[in-house]
Design a protein around this motif. Structure first.
Motif, PDB file in Angstrom:
ATOM      1  N   ARG A 434      -7.052  11.573   6.023  1.00  0.00           N
ATOM      2  CA  ARG A 434      -6.985  10.109   6.023  1.00  0.00           C
ATOM      3  C   ARG A 434      -6.080   9.604   4.897  1.00  0.00           C
ATOM      4  O   ARG A 434      -5.251   8.722   5.092  1.00  0.00           O
ATOM      5  N   SER A 437      -2.465  10.315   5.616  1.00  0.00           N
ATOM      6  CA  SER A 437      -1.938   9.358   6.581  1.00  0.00           C
ATOM      7  C   SER A 437      -1.548   8.042   5.901  1.00  0.00           C
ATOM      8  O   SER A 437      -0.496   7.460   6.200  1.00  0.00           O
ATOM      9  N   ILE A 438      -2.383   7.589   4.976  1.00  0.00           N
ATOM     10  CA  ILE A 438      -2.082   6.355   4.227  1.00  0.00           C
ATOM     11  C   ILE A 438      -0.806   6.530   3.416  1.00  0.00           C
ATOM     12  O   ILE A 438       0.097   5.688   3.435  1.00  0.00           O
ATOM     13  N   GLN A 441       2.603   6.324   5.088  1.00  0.00           N
ATOM     14  CA  GLN A 441       3.062   4.994   5.499  1.00  0.00           C
ATOM     15  C   GLN A 441       3.839   4.269   4.394  1.00  0.00           C
ATOM     16  O   GLN A 441       4.463   3.244   4.635  1.00  0.00           O
ATOM     17  N   TYR A 501     -12.858   3.596   2.625  1.00  0.00           N
ATOM     18  CA  TYR A 501     -11.870   3.411   3.698  1.00  0.00           C
ATOM     19  C   TYR A 501     -12.383   2.440   4.761  1.00  0.00           C
ATOM     20  O   TYR A 501     -11.607   1.634   5.301  1.00  0.00           O
ATOM     21  N   ARG A 505      -8.813  -2.019   2.770  1.00  0.00           N
ATOM     22  CA  ARG A 505      -7.485  -1.527   3.135  1.00  0.00           C
ATOM     23  C   ARG A 505      -6.726  -1.171   1.862  1.00  0.00           C
ATOM     24  O   ARG A 505      -6.914  -1.802   0.813  1.00  0.00           O
ATOM     25  N   VAL A 506      -5.875  -0.189   1.977  1.00  0.00           N
ATOM     26  CA  VAL A 506      -5.058   0.225   0.825  1.00  0.00           C
ATOM     27  C   VAL A 506      -3.712  -0.489   0.848  1.00  0.00           C
ATOM     28  O   VAL A 506      -3.272  -1.048  -0.162  1.00  0.00           O
ATOM     29  N   ILE A 507      -3.056  -0.481   1.996  1.00  0.00           N
ATOM     30  CA  ILE A 507      -1.741  -1.109   2.114  1.00  0.00           C
ATOM     31  C   ILE A 507      -1.948  -2.586   2.451  1.00  0.00           C
ATOM     32  O   ILE A 507      -2.234  -2.947   3.595  1.00  0.00           O
ATOM     33  N   LYS A 514      -2.404  -3.142  -4.361  1.00  0.00           N
ATOM     34  CA  LYS A 514      -2.004  -2.035  -3.479  1.00  0.00           C
ATOM     35  C   LYS A 514      -1.639  -0.809  -4.312  1.00  0.00           C
ATOM     36  O   LYS A 514      -2.077   0.313  -4.018  1.00  0.00           O
ATOM     37  N   VAL A 518      -3.445   2.735  -4.135  1.00  0.00           N
ATOM     38  CA  VAL A 518      -2.669   3.927  -3.769  1.00  0.00           C
ATOM     39  C   VAL A 518      -2.881   5.018  -4.815  1.00  0.00           C
ATOM     40  O   VAL A 518      -3.077   6.197  -4.488  1.00  0.00           O
TER      41      VAL A 518
END
Length: 543
Positions: A434, A437-438, A441, A501, A505-507, A514, A518
């Motif tokens: 996971r 994947s973040i 991006q 998660y 949200r991270v992004i 952010k 991150v």
């Protein structure tokens, strides 16, 4: 943070000129803070004072010493002291960790110990079964953890290739060879009945035809024993390589005979006055060193016992190869053997505390909710290779380590194959995937100077706490040679990551927050990757 609490407690005890054995633990409920100690109650019993009075005195002392580390310190129950860490301290700690995650995780043990870890060491008389698999996962993980923590570690496999079992293997193989050639002969009652010997007997027919029938039986047995032993050992080593286990050294029992090391060991024990003769046999005075009775080291017929080989082997480890510490990983059925080996070491003038024996408890395989019946004597067992084929190496290794070494393990094959959060290895690997994947991006890299003070949400702080706790569990795993603590830390970190998660949200548009998030998830991924590597499990980027 725990180390800082220890420093403050120790300073308090020095002021009172006292030394006590106290604990600092995580409270079972979050409302009782981040850490808790029983120091006041232990000290009170020694000073004959009210523990709450001592606790109150300590609270004032600690708040003056802490430089703002604590949000508050409370006294609970009969005198427990509960520490609540200031949230800003957690975000600052994350910045420190991010500078060098691996360096942060390494315990500051400052040791130059040379340690040998000997594990599996199954007789080359049959394929590895699931019990050997658990021993392999534990032994290899112990070696990985100790090496990560800074010790010089050597992994060794000891081959018992000089005793009665190899003779029985040779005889059993010869009988299978004869049966394939149409000769009606029964396997010896104590022989090996596994189907794998039929395949080896077929190879002997290809190599020798019927010529073994014309040889002296002792010679034929030796030929069969060597062929079977070599074939089985090659299969064992190949299975272990597939299981991600590599050894630094393989040691043959035969070498102890060829190099006269058994005689040298007996000579040393004689010099120490630890042997005597009775009934034509040579006995070791193991009862003088804590064993329940004396042990035969050489039988009346002149043959050495297995114990004689073990004495010589451990003398070789300590006095010839100079290991500071030796860790033997044995099956739980060897528990009665520990005292006599330690007794022999002590009799030779070696500190018995330098030998640590890890006893691995049994594995029960479950399928469809039912226990699979196994018996090595009847050659009814599930091979490690079959388990790897069914559930994969990652799941097998993780499940073997999912309980403490001294606990029996129920290995649920159906659970190990599930692609869901019920499956613990999937749960941890999915957390790593996971985060990967973040991070994929992102157009930019990780900013290690991100403003971590912006991380104030409970789930963010819980993740940082879990990273800190993982470091503490890793050190515990190293000191206690217990890989389960690494698994425990991974599961806790994965749980906190999934919880974070699912809520945040991270992004996001807020660029500063952010970057902080991150950095947080990147550190979590690095810790997960390190922990999974320490137990020989792949850190997957995609699931």
């Amino acid at each position: 943070m725990k180390e800082r609490i220890v420093e403050i407690v120790e300073d308090f005890l020095k002021e009172h000129k006292q030394e006590v054995n106290y604990t600092i633990e995580y409270p079972k409920e979050e409302k009782f803070g981040d850490y808790s100690t029983n120091m006041a109650m232990i000290l009170a019993s020694k000073l004959k004072r009210n523990p709450k009075e001592i606790a109150k005195e300590f609270v004032d002392f600690a708040l003056n010493k802490s430089d703002g580390l604590f949000e508050k310190i409370e006294i609970a129950g009969p005198g427990f002291i509960n520490f609540y860490i200031n949230r800003s301290a957690f975000s600052q700690q994350l910045r420190n960790i991010a500078c060098d995650v691996e360096a942060y995780l390494k315990p500051q043990l400052k040791s130059t110990k040379k340690i040998q870890v000997e594990f599996v060491s199954a007789n080359p008389t049959g394929p590895l079964h699931v019990g050997h698999g658990r021993g392999a996962a534990i032994g290899d993980s112990i070696a990985r953890i100790l090496s990560f923590c800074g010790y010089k570690v050597e992994k060794e496999y000891y081959i018992n290739d000089a005793g009665l079992q190899m003779q029985l293997l040779g005889l059993s193989t010869l009988v299978r060879y004869k049966q394939l050639l149409g000769i009606d002969e029964a396997l010896p009652e104590e022989g090996y009945k596994g189907e794998y010997l039929i395949d080896i007997a077929k190879q002997l027919i290809v190599e020798y035809g019927e010529n073994l029938l014309n040889k002296d039986e002792d010679e034929a047995i030796q030929i069969c024993a060597k062929k079977a032993g070599d074939t089985i050992l090659n299969d064992i080593m190949e299975t272990l390589r597939e299981f991600r286990v590599e050894y630094d050294k393989v040691f043959n029992e035969k070498k102890l005979y060829e190099n006269k090391e058994i005689e040298e060991s007996i000579s040393l024990l004689k010099q120490k006055g630890a042997l005597y003769e009775e009934g034509g046999a040579l006995w070791f005075r193991s009862s003088q060193f804590g064993d329940d009775k004396d042990r035969v080291i050489r039988r009346s017929n002149g043959a050495y016992t297995y114990f004689a080989s073990d004495v010589a082997y451990h003398r070789n480890k300590f006095l010839k190869r100079n290991f500071s510490e030796v860790i033997d990983v044995w099956g739980s059925d060897h528990h009665g053997y520990v005292k006599r080996v330690k007794a022999a070491i002590e009799a030779m003038g070696i500190d018995p505390e330098r030998l640590k024996v890890v006893l691995v408890q049994i594995v029960n395989l479950l399928k469809g909710g039912e226990k699979i019946s196994m018996s090595t004597r009847k050659a009814q067992f599930v091979e490690l290779r079959d388990v790897m084929k069914e559930v994969g190496v990652d799941a097998a290794r993780f499940m073997f380590l999912s309980r403490s070494i001294d606990s029996h393990l129920d290995f649920d094959l159906d659970l190990a194959k599930k692609q869901s959060n019920e499956n613990p290895v999937y749960y941890v690997q999915y957390a790593h995937a996971r985060i990967s994947s973040i991070l994929e991006q992102l157009n930019e890299g990780v900013d290690k100077n991100a403003d971590t003070s912006l991380l104030k949400e409970k789930e963010e702080i819980d993740l940082i706490k879990s990273i800190i706790r993982f470091k503490e569990l890793l050190e515990k795993a190293c000191i206690q040679t217990e890989p389960y603590f690494v698994v425990k830390g991974l599961l806790d970190l994965a749980e906190k990551l999934h919880r974070f998660y699912n809520k945040h949200r991270v992004i996001i548009e807020d660029e500063n927050l952010k970057r902080a998030r991150v950095l947080l998830v990147w550190v979590v991924r690095e810790v997960l990757r390190t922990g999974l590597n320490l137990i020989g499990v792949e850190a997957k980027n995609k699931m």
